[in-house]
Design an enzyme around this catalytic site. Structure first.
Site, mmCIF file in Angstrom:
data_model
loop_
_atom_site.group_PDB
_atom_site.id
_atom_site.type_symbol
_atom_site.label_atom_id
_atom_site.label_comp_id
_atom_site.label_asym_id
_atom_site.label_seq_id
_atom_site.Cartn_x
_atom_site.Cartn_y
_atom_site.Cartn_z
ATOM 1 C CB CYS A 233 -1.197 -0.078 0.723
ATOM 2 S SG CYS A 233 -0.093 -0.315 2.924
ATOM 3 N NE ARG A 238 -3.027 2.849 2.540
ATOM 4 C CZ ARG A 238 -3.762 2.961 1.417
ATOM 5 N NH1 ARG A 238 -4.564 3.897 0.862
ATOM 6 N NH2 ARG A 238 -2.461 4.155 1.091
#
Length: 278
Positions: A233, A238
């Site tokens: 990410c 994330r």
């Protein structure tokens, strides 16, 4: 004493009977304000900044061994413990903590499906006390296990040879380069896009969608779950949850913790911009 034999993903109701177990270490990665208001009884709070190391080009690298040792000392984590992590955002920071532990070879770990939202929905007990834990005699040994991590030079070589399957779990605007979060925008050549949060069921307390549905969506996008994959990410926050999803699907998955903050900030990295493939 009943042994803890939790799967990598557990439901809040399955954890509740074991509160207070001497080998259970519950870790809360929610916002500090949320933790101070309420948390699972016995849970220790860990600030996300303790999970990452920042350098000039990259903001989410795996910390150096000394910092990882400090984290283990703070958690008072022995080889007999089982770590259960949760947060207030669907599992990204909790997943990042578990990835850090996996990189140390410690895999007695679980994620609470839905985190604090699922815990509250099940009307399970909470606490607002500052938790204290007793020191343990033997902490886990802090040494790196590279099985679940890939670094820039190796990834660059695989990308140039077109011999790597890549999962970009950022937003569509980040993937296409419309939103700039580094010196350059776009994605790593060959990366397919599946945003991390689409794996969550917002109508069900941020629990994961059924794994069969997630797998179908990934395969529809062209991913081969029988071949290795690298997920990234912006700063391996994330992708902490995406990494766990891959593990739950039985995927051979590694995370690129340099992530786009490193790849996009290095002016020599090959990048692709533009729309999602139709």
């Amino acid at each position: 004493m009943t042994d803890l034999n939790f799967d990598l993903l557990i439901e809040a109701e399955d954890l509740a009977p074991f509160l207070g177990h001497p080998h259970l270490r519950i870790v809360d990665l929610s916002r500090r304000s949320v933790y101070e208001q309420l948390h699972i009884p016995g849970a220790l709070h860990v600030a996300p900044k303790l999970l990452v190391h920042q350098e000039e080009h990259a903001s989410g690298l795996l910390p150096e061994l000394e910092k990882l040792k400090q984290l283990i000392e703070y958690l008072q984590l022995s080889p007999e413990h089982h770590v259960v992590a949760y947060d207030d955002e669907g599992g990204a920071w909790a997943g990042r903590l578990l990835w850090n532990l996996h990189c140390l070879g410690f895999e007695r770990t679980s994620l609470i499906n839905g985190g604090i939202h699922a815990w509250l929905a099940a009307e399970l007990p909470t606490s607002a006390e500052q938790e204290k834990i007793q020191p343990v005699e033997k902490l886990i040994e802090v040494k790196l296990n590279p099985q679940y991590r890939i670094q820039y030079d190796e990834l660059l070589n695989l990308v140039e040879c077109q011999s790597v399957q890549l999962w970009d779990c950022r937003t569509e605007d980040e993937y296409t380069g419309l939103r700039l979060a580094a010196r350059r925008g776009g994605h790593i050549p060959g990366a397919r896009h599946f945003e991390w949060s689409t794996a969550l069921d917002r109508q069900n307390h941020l629990k994961l969608q059924p794994l069969e549905r997630i797998q179908q969506r990934l395969e529809h996008l062209g991913f081969n779950l029988n071949a290795p994959v690298v997920v990234y990410c912006q700063s391996h926050h994330r992708s902490g949850l995406a990494y766990l999803v891959g593990r739950l699907l039985g995927w051979n998955i590694r995370a690129y913790d340099g992530a786009w903050s490193e790849w996009g900030n290095r002016l020599s990295s090959p990048i692709v911009t533009g729309e999602l493939p139709s």
